[in-house]
Design an enzyme around this catalytic site. Structure first.
Site, short mmCIF file in Angstrom:
data_model
loop_
_atom_site.label_atom_id
_atom_site.label_comp_id
_atom_site.label_asym_id
_atom_site.label_seq_id
_atom_site.Cartn_x
_atom_site.Cartn_y
_atom_site.Cartn_z
N ASN A 270 56.67 39.71 41.76
CA ASN A 270 56.56 41.61 41.00
C ASN A 270 56.72 42.49 42.65
O ASN A 270 57.28 43.62 42.26
CB ASN A 270 55.18 42.02 40.19
CG ASN A 270 55.93 41.30 39.00
OD1 ASN A 270 56.76 42.20 38.21
ND2 ASN A 270 54.80 40.12 38.39
N ARG B 43 41.38 39.63 41.46
CA ARG B 43 39.78 40.36 41.31
C ARG B 43 40.24 41.59 40.86
O ARG B 43 40.44 42.89 39.80
CB ARG B 43 39.33 40.53 42.91
CG ARG B 43 39.61 39.72 43.33
CD ARG B 43 38.28 38.70 43.54
NE ARG B 43 37.76 38.94 43.60
CZ ARG B 43 36.63 37.88 43.30
NH1 ARG B 43 36.66 36.73 43.17
NH2 ARG B 43 34.79 38.31 44.02
N VAL C 141 38.44 45.80 31.46
CA VAL C 141 39.83 45.31 31.83
C VAL C 141 41.13 44.90 30.48
O VAL C 141 40.70 45.13 29.38
CB VAL C 141 39.55 43.70 31.37
CG1 VAL C 141 40.89 42.70 32.25
CG2 VAL C 141 38.16 43.39 32.71
N ALA D 204 61.41 39.69 32.91
CA ALA D 204 60.96 41.42 32.47
C ALA D 204 60.33 41.39 33.32
O ALA D 204 60.42 43.82 32.75
CB ALA D 204 61.07 41.31 31.40
N GLU D 205 59.19 41.49 33.90
CA GLU D 205 58.05 42.74 34.58
C GLU D 205 59.58 43.21 35.80
O GLU D 205 58.93 44.24 36.32
CB GLU D 205 57.11 41.09 35.42
CG GLU D 205 56.50 40.39 34.07
CD GLU D 205 55.38 40.01 34.20
OE1 GLU D 205 54.10 40.41 35.27
OE2 GLU D 205 55.08 39.24 33.89
N HIS E 33 50.39 43.88 33.14
CA HIS E 33 49.21 43.05 32.17
C HIS E 33 50.94 42.17 31.95
O HIS E 33 52.01 42.37 30.71
CB HIS E 33 48.73 43.04 31.83
CG HIS E 33 48.18 42.16 30.88
ND1 HIS E 33 47.10 41.46 31.28
CD2 HIS E 33 48.40 41.67 29.47
CE1 HIS E 33 46.31 40.78 30.30
NE2 HIS E 33 47.28 40.96 29.77
N ARG F 3 30.58 43.08 46.10
CA ARG F 3 31.32 43.56 45.53
C ARG F 3 32.01 44.94 45.80
O ARG F 3 32.66 44.99 46.44
CB ARG F 3 31.60 43.29 43.55
CG ARG F 3 32.75 43.47 42.36
CD ARG F 3 32.80 43.04 41.64
NE ARG F 3 32.66 41.33 41.01
CZ ARG F 3 33.85 40.59 40.88
NH1 ARG F 3 34.69 41.20 41.03
NH2 ARG F 3 33.86 39.67 40.26
#
Ligand code: GRF
Length: 223
Positions: free
Chosen positions: A21, A98, A151, A180-181, A116, A72
């Site tokens: 991507n 992440r 998320v 498609a992405e 996504h 984190r």
């Protein structure tokens, strides 16, 4: 303002792996009239293909390995500082693997988008193609959305649909969705750069009708 005189949108891209991507974004941004520039690519994993792709395109890269941080929060503060150094208008997550804390997401409120591999809100999370096949959907696809704390949630900026074929397995379906992405992500970034998709904290809307609203996508497409 003409497209030539409009200032380009400054984008940074967050990656963790293959970077196909990212490649689609880099290819699109290499056109002189594309309304966005990719100024920085940040990876949380060293030596990944995405970094090679960015280097080849002459784009600044940074690696912030999450394993080097004991929490984190300290990891995210560092990645955020690296991003700040490029003063991005927009941050594109492209296979960034992440989960981010609310602190990071709020810091980049209305500036953080993601791609996504499903037609959200269907199939958030992992293994989207396996789950689409299991559910028996006839159309599957991908979504570019604003990142919110839950998320794979957040206002949808754009979607692309592909058919599910009778002989598909997760790999063949993933491959079709990935094609498609590679069309959808550069298109969304272009529309944001042109001001045709407007992004607010809780909202993303099309500023204009970009299609005539009459098309129907059928699968099966029987005549
Ligand atoms: C893509 O399928 C994307 O939708 C998901 O992770 C994958 C990344 O692939 N978030 P790549 O690194 O862009 O090739």
């Amino acid at each position: 303002m003409t497209s030539a005189s409009r200032k380009k949108l400054r984008a940074a891209v967050m990656v963790s792996g293959r970077g196909s991507n990212l490649q689609a974004l880099l290819d699109a941004a290499s056109a002189p009239d594309y309304p966005a520039s990719i100024d920085l690519v940040v990876s949380n994993v060293p030596n990944v293909q995405a970094l090679e792709r960015a280097e080849k395109a002459g784009i600044r890269t940074e690696v912030v390995p999450h394993r080097d941080f004991d929490s984190r929060e300290t990891f995210e503060r560092e990645i955020s500082a690296v991003l700040e150094s490029a003063s991005p208008d927009l941050i594109c997550q492209a296979g960034f693997m992440r989960i981010l804390t609310p602190w990071f997401i709020e810091r980049w409120d209305a500036q953080l988008i993601n791609i996504h591999p499903s037609l959200l809100p269907a199939f958030p999370g992992l293994k989207t193609h396996e789950r689409a096949l299991e559910a028996g959907v006839r159309l599957h696809g991908c979504t570019v959305h604003l990142v919110h704390t839950e998320v794979d949630s957040g206002p949808i900026l754009g979607q692309a649909a592909v058919p599910v074929m009778p002989d598909d397995d997760a790999n063949s379906l993933a491959e079709r969705v990935l094609q498609a992405e590679h069309l959808l992500y550069p298109t969304c970034l272009k529309l944001i750069g042109e001001g045709k998709i407007q992004i607010g904290s809780d909202d993303a809307r099309l500023a204009a009708n970009l299609c005539d609203g009459t098309q129907v996508l059928l699968n099966p497409d029987a005549v």
